[in-house]
Write a protein that holds these residues in place. Structure first.
Motif, PDB file in Angstrom:
ATOM      1  N   SER A  47       0.672  -1.337  -0.291  1.00 27.65           N
ATOM      2  CA  SER A  47      -0.492  -0.180  -0.184  1.00 27.65           C
ATOM      3  C   SER A  47       0.812   1.233  -0.048  1.00 27.65           C
ATOM      4  O   SER A  47       0.402   2.416  -0.992  1.00 27.65           O
ATOM      5  CB  SER A  47      -0.816   0.090   0.835  1.00 27.65           C
ATOM      6  OG  SER A  47      -1.677   0.908   0.661  1.00 27.65           O
ATOM      7  N   VAL A  48       1.659   1.276   1.256  1.00 33.07           N
ATOM      8  CA  VAL A  48       2.644   1.927   0.997  1.00 33.07           C
ATOM      9  C   VAL A  48       3.470   2.463  -0.239  1.00 33.07           C
ATOM     10  O   VAL A  48       3.287   3.983  -1.191  1.00 33.07           O
ATOM     11  CB  VAL A  48       4.055   2.341   2.273  1.00 33.07           C
ATOM     12  CG1 VAL A  48       5.371   3.248   1.926  1.00 33.07           C
ATOM     13  CG2 VAL A  48       2.845   2.865   3.337  1.00 33.07           C
ATOM     14  N   ALA A  49       4.170   1.123  -0.966  1.00 34.08           N
ATOM     15  CA  ALA A  49       4.832   2.001  -2.053  1.00 34.08           C
ATOM     16  C   ALA A  49       3.979   2.369  -3.565  1.00 34.08           C
ATOM     17  O   ALA A  49       4.810   3.248  -3.578  1.00 34.08           O
ATOM     18  CB  ALA A  49       5.032   0.212  -2.450  1.00 34.08           C
ATOM     19  N   ARG A  50       3.139   2.358  -3.026  1.00 31.72           N
ATOM     20  CA  ARG A  50       1.663   2.371  -4.746  1.00 31.72           C
ATOM     21  C   ARG A  50       1.007   3.994  -4.464  1.00 31.72           C
ATOM     22  O   ARG A  50       1.463   4.874  -5.210  1.00 31.72           O
ATOM     23  CB  ARG A  50       0.324   1.451  -4.645  1.00 31.72           C
ATOM     24  CG  ARG A  50      -0.194   2.040  -5.825  1.00 31.72           C
ATOM     25  CD  ARG A  50      -0.201   1.743  -7.021  1.00 31.72           C
ATOM     26  NE  ARG A  50      -0.539   2.369  -7.999  1.00 31.72           N
ATOM     27  CZ  ARG A  50      -0.566   2.998  -8.468  1.00 31.72           C
ATOM     28  NH1 ARG A  50       0.411   4.657  -7.926  1.00 31.72           N
ATOM     29  NH2 ARG A  50      -0.954   3.915  -9.576  1.00 31.72           N
ATOM     30  N   ASP A  51       0.688   4.398  -2.692  1.00 29.24           N
ATOM     31  CA  ASP A  51       0.210   5.435  -3.170  1.00 29.24           C
ATOM     32  C   ASP A  51       1.657   6.527  -2.561  1.00 29.24           C
ATOM     33  O   ASP A  51       1.421   7.283  -3.032  1.00 29.24           O
ATOM     34  CB  ASP A  51      -0.235   5.429  -1.469  1.00 29.24           C
ATOM     35  CG  ASP A  51      -1.294   4.820  -1.279  1.00 29.24           C
ATOM     36  OD1 ASP A  51      -2.306   4.722  -1.494  1.00 29.24           O
ATOM     37  OD2 ASP A  51      -1.382   4.925   0.437  1.00 29.24           O
ATOM     38  N   ALA A  60      19.112   0.078  -5.026  1.00 29.41           N
ATOM     39  CA  ALA A  60      18.012  -0.360  -5.449  1.00 29.41           C
ATOM     40  C   ALA A  60      16.900   0.345  -5.781  1.00 29.41           C
ATOM     41  O   ALA A  60      15.849  -0.057  -5.727  1.00 29.41           O
ATOM     42  CB  ALA A  60      17.735  -1.179  -4.093  1.00 29.41           C
ATOM     43  N   GLY A  61      17.232   1.610  -6.499  1.00 30.64           N
ATOM     44  CA  GLY A  61      16.460   2.491  -6.962  1.00 30.64           C
ATOM     45  C   GLY A  61      15.789   2.254  -7.300  1.00 30.64           C
ATOM     46  O   GLY A  61      14.403   3.202  -7.555  1.00 30.64           O
ATOM     47  N   PHE A  62      15.554   1.321  -8.039  1.00 25.39           N
ATOM     48  CA  PHE A  62      14.645   0.565  -8.718  1.00 25.39           C
ATOM     49  C   PHE A  62      13.747  -0.548  -8.590  1.00 25.39           C
ATOM     50  O   PHE A  62      12.913  -1.506  -8.791  1.00 25.39           O
ATOM     51  CB  PHE A  62      14.851  -0.212 -10.549  1.00 25.39           C
ATOM     52  CG  PHE A  62      13.890   0.095 -11.564  1.00 25.39           C
ATOM     53  CD1 PHE A  62      13.741   1.320 -12.212  1.00 25.39           C
ATOM     54  CD2 PHE A  62      14.090  -1.166 -12.108  1.00 25.39           C
ATOM     55  CE1 PHE A  62      12.562   0.847 -12.907  1.00 25.39           C
ATOM     56  CE2 PHE A  62      12.891  -1.718 -13.168  1.00 25.39           C
ATOM     57  CZ  PHE A  62      12.052  -0.051 -13.410  1.00 25.39           C
ATOM     58  N   ILE A  63      13.634  -0.917  -7.425  1.00 26.48           N
ATOM     59  CA  ILE A  63      13.298  -2.054  -6.271  1.00 26.48           C
ATOM     60  C   ILE A  63      11.295  -0.892  -5.573  1.00 26.48           C
ATOM     61  O   ILE A  63      12.399  -0.506  -4.660  1.00 26.48           O
ATOM     62  CB  ILE A  63      14.347  -2.305  -5.420  1.00 26.48           C
ATOM     63  CG1 ILE A  63      14.958  -3.593  -7.037  1.00 26.48           C
ATOM     64  CG2 ILE A  63      13.146  -3.315  -4.889  1.00 26.48           C
ATOM     65  CD1 ILE A  63      16.563  -4.203  -6.067  1.00 26.48           C
ATOM     66  N   THR A  64      10.588  -1.490  -5.660  1.00 23.52           N
ATOM     67  CA  THR A  64       9.324  -0.621  -5.049  1.00 23.52           C
ATOM     68  C   THR A  64       8.197  -1.872  -4.327  1.00 23.52           C
ATOM     69  O   THR A  64       8.415  -2.197  -5.568  1.00 23.52           O
ATOM     70  CB  THR A  64       8.758   0.714  -5.359  1.00 23.52           C
ATOM     71  OG1 THR A  64       8.648   1.332  -4.259  1.00 23.52           O
ATOM     72  CG2 THR A  64       8.432   0.617  -6.321  1.00 23.52           C
ATOM     73  N   GLY A  65       7.791  -1.904  -3.421  1.00 25.19           N
ATOM     74  CA  GLY A  65       6.760  -2.352  -3.390  1.00 25.19           C
ATOM     75  C   GLY A  65       7.254  -4.447  -3.447  1.00 25.19           C
ATOM     76  O   GLY A  65       5.793  -4.850  -4.034  1.00 25.19           O
ATOM     77  N   CYS A  66       8.343  -4.516  -3.007  1.00 20.73           N
ATOM     78  CA  CYS A  66       8.465  -6.047  -3.795  1.00 20.73           C
ATOM     79  C   CYS A  66       9.113  -6.254  -2.008  1.00 20.73           C
ATOM     80  O   CYS A  66       9.230  -5.547  -0.659  1.00 20.73           O
ATOM     81  CB  CYS A  66      10.217  -5.860  -4.274  1.00 20.73           C
ATOM     82  SG  CYS A  66       9.804  -5.867  -5.526  1.00 20.73           S
ATOM     83  N   ASP A  67       8.410  -7.605  -1.457  1.00 15.91           N
ATOM     84  CA  ASP A  67       9.181  -8.543  -0.918  1.00 15.91           C
ATOM     85  C   ASP A  67       9.966  -9.787  -0.407  1.00 15.91           C
ATOM     86  O   ASP A  67      10.323 -10.365  -1.470  1.00 15.91           O
ATOM     87  CB  ASP A  67       7.445  -9.530   0.143  1.00 15.91           C
ATOM     88  CG  ASP A  67       8.054 -10.148   1.223  1.00 15.91           C
ATOM     89  OD1 ASP A  67       8.478  -9.314   2.240  1.00 15.91           O
ATOM     90  OD2 ASP A  67       7.967 -11.153   1.620  1.00 15.91           O
ATOM     91  N   TYR A  81      21.572  -2.930   0.969  1.00 13.75           N
ATOM     92  CA  TYR A  81      20.364  -3.482  -0.193  1.00 13.75           C
ATOM     93  C   TYR A  81      19.712  -2.202  -0.797  1.00 13.75           C
ATOM     94  O   TYR A  81      19.865  -1.556  -1.148  1.00 13.75           O
ATOM     95  CB  TYR A  81      21.004  -4.460  -0.448  1.00 13.75           C
ATOM     96  CG  TYR A  81      20.251  -4.611  -2.336  1.00 13.75           C
ATOM     97  CD1 TYR A  81      21.077  -3.934  -2.723  1.00 13.75           C
ATOM     98  CD2 TYR A  81      19.590  -5.004  -2.524  1.00 13.75           C
ATOM     99  CE1 TYR A  81      20.747  -4.564  -4.432  1.00 13.75           C
ATOM    100  CE2 TYR A  81      18.829  -5.042  -3.927  1.00 13.75           C
ATOM    101  CZ  TYR A  81      19.432  -4.558  -4.888  1.00 13.75           C
ATOM    102  OH  TYR A  81      19.374  -4.383  -6.201  1.00 13.75           O
ATOM    103  N   LEU A  82      18.873  -3.176   0.023  1.00 15.90           N
ATOM    104  CA  LEU A  82      17.734  -2.578  -0.181  1.00 15.90           C
ATOM    105  C   LEU A  82      16.955  -1.017   0.178  1.00 15.90           C
ATOM    106  O   LEU A  82      16.281  -0.518  -0.720  1.00 15.90           O
ATOM    107  CB  LEU A  82      16.048  -3.184   0.323  1.00 15.90           C
ATOM    108  CG  LEU A  82      15.521  -5.098  -0.211  1.00 15.90           C
ATOM    109  CD1 LEU A  82      15.248  -5.425   0.406  1.00 15.90           C
ATOM    110  CD2 LEU A  82      15.319  -4.681  -1.785  1.00 15.90           C
ATOM    111  N   CYS A  83      18.122  -0.520   0.402  1.00 17.84           N
ATOM    112  CA  CYS A  83      18.490   1.058   1.341  1.00 17.84           C
ATOM    113  C   CYS A  83      18.975   1.577   0.546  1.00 17.84           C
ATOM    114  O   CYS A  83      19.332   2.679   0.804  1.00 17.84           O
ATOM    115  CB  CYS A  83      18.415   1.270   3.234  1.00 17.84           C
ATOM    116  SG  CYS A  83      16.641   0.348   4.182  1.00 17.84           S
ATOM    117  N   SER A  84      19.529   1.356  -0.338  1.00  9.77           N
ATOM    118  CA  SER A  84      20.841   2.085  -0.881  1.00  9.77           C
ATOM    119  C   SER A  84      19.992   2.594  -1.993  1.00  9.77           C
ATOM    120  O   SER A  84      19.648   1.661  -2.628  1.00  9.77           O
ATOM    121  CB  SER A  84      22.019   1.361  -1.487  1.00  9.77           C
ATOM    122  OG  SER A  84      21.819  -0.096  -2.257  1.00  9.77           O
TER     123      SER A  84
END
Length: 257
Positions: free
Chosen positions: A167-171, A238-245, A232-235
């Motif tokens: 939800s947060v990733a989309r919003d 990883a700028g092209f990654i969102t809404g992933c688990d 990695y995910l906060c660096s």
């Protein structure tokens, strides 16, 4: 790669277990780490350890289940520094099925593992928006998507964290805010050792081996391995990654037969 110099990171529950590994990893990579922790003494001790190792860290005592307290602490940090990263790591465990979980225990899990995450999102997102973006990382669990015995309340809460991540990733795509989650299997932390010694006195070694083997890879994860994935995910890499688990489970979800 994975340079966090100039970044300011909030890590809830950042003084023990997985949170401790994340705090130290981020500080080692140059971030200014703010440890948000219920245990003020432990948080201060970790902040001092990080400082002695050449890193930058500050300790903040806060109960994440209380929104007013969370907002006060995060607003105070934001008044001094531009927040770039929020890691929602703090959480508590519970053992029980639907008919053996008391209302008070269910409320306790909800208040920390669900409402606590929401409170930190509520307090931090306005600052990330004002700063032109940032990164949010939530600590979910394989319990969010796999049926784990005797983990009714905990699984419920981690399922909520997984959904909040999407939800947060989309919003906030338009505000340049990325949001992802990590789903570990068993991680060897002091909590695990305490649980085994309390639940299986005299059989600690046997039960540790048994629980380790529930991961197909044959062992539990190390907190530092979760910290490396969090880095990695906060660096920026990883700028092209969102809404992933991201599963980090030794093959538990896909390879267990």
């Amino acid at each position: 790669m994975f340079d966090l110099n100039g970044k300011v990171a909030l890590v809830t529950g950042g003084a023990s277990g997985i949170g401790l590994a994340i705090s130290k990893t981020f500080a080692r990579q140059g971030a200014q780490v703010h440890i948000l922790e219920l245990n003020a003494e432990l948080a201060q001790q970790v902040a001092e350890e990080i400082s002695k190792e050449g890193g930058k860290a500050q300790a903040h005592s806060v109960d994440i289940s209380k929104q007013a307290d969370v907002v006060k602490v995060i607003d105070a940090i934001a008044a001094e520094q531009q927040i770039n990263i929020l890691v929602n790591n703090a959480g508590i465990a519970h053992i029980g099925k639907a008919d053996t979980t008391s209302e008070s225990d269910f409320d306790r899990i909800y208040n920390v593992n669900i409402k606590g995450v929401y409170n930190c999102l509520f307090a931090t997102i306005p600052h990330l928006k004002a700063n032109g973006g940032g990164v949010i990382l939530n600590m979910a669990s394989i319990a969010a998507t796999v049926g784990i015995p005797d983990r009714f309340a905990y699984s419920t809460a981690k399922g909520a964290v997984y959904s909040m991540t999407l939800s947060v990733a989309r919003d906030y795509l338009g505000e340049n805010i990325r949001c992802n989650s990590i789903s570990p299997a068993r991680v060897h932390t002091p909590f695990v050792d305490g649980f085994i010694s309390k639940t299986y006195p005299g059989k600690e070694a046997e039960m540790f081996e048994k629980l380790s083997k529930t991961q197909p890879i044959g062992r539990m994860a190390k907190p530092e391995e979760i910290g490396a994935l969090a880095l990695y995910l906060c660096s920026d890499e990883a700028g092209f990654i969102t809404g992933c688990d991201y599963l980090i489970d030794g093959g538990f979800e896909k390879l267990n037969n």
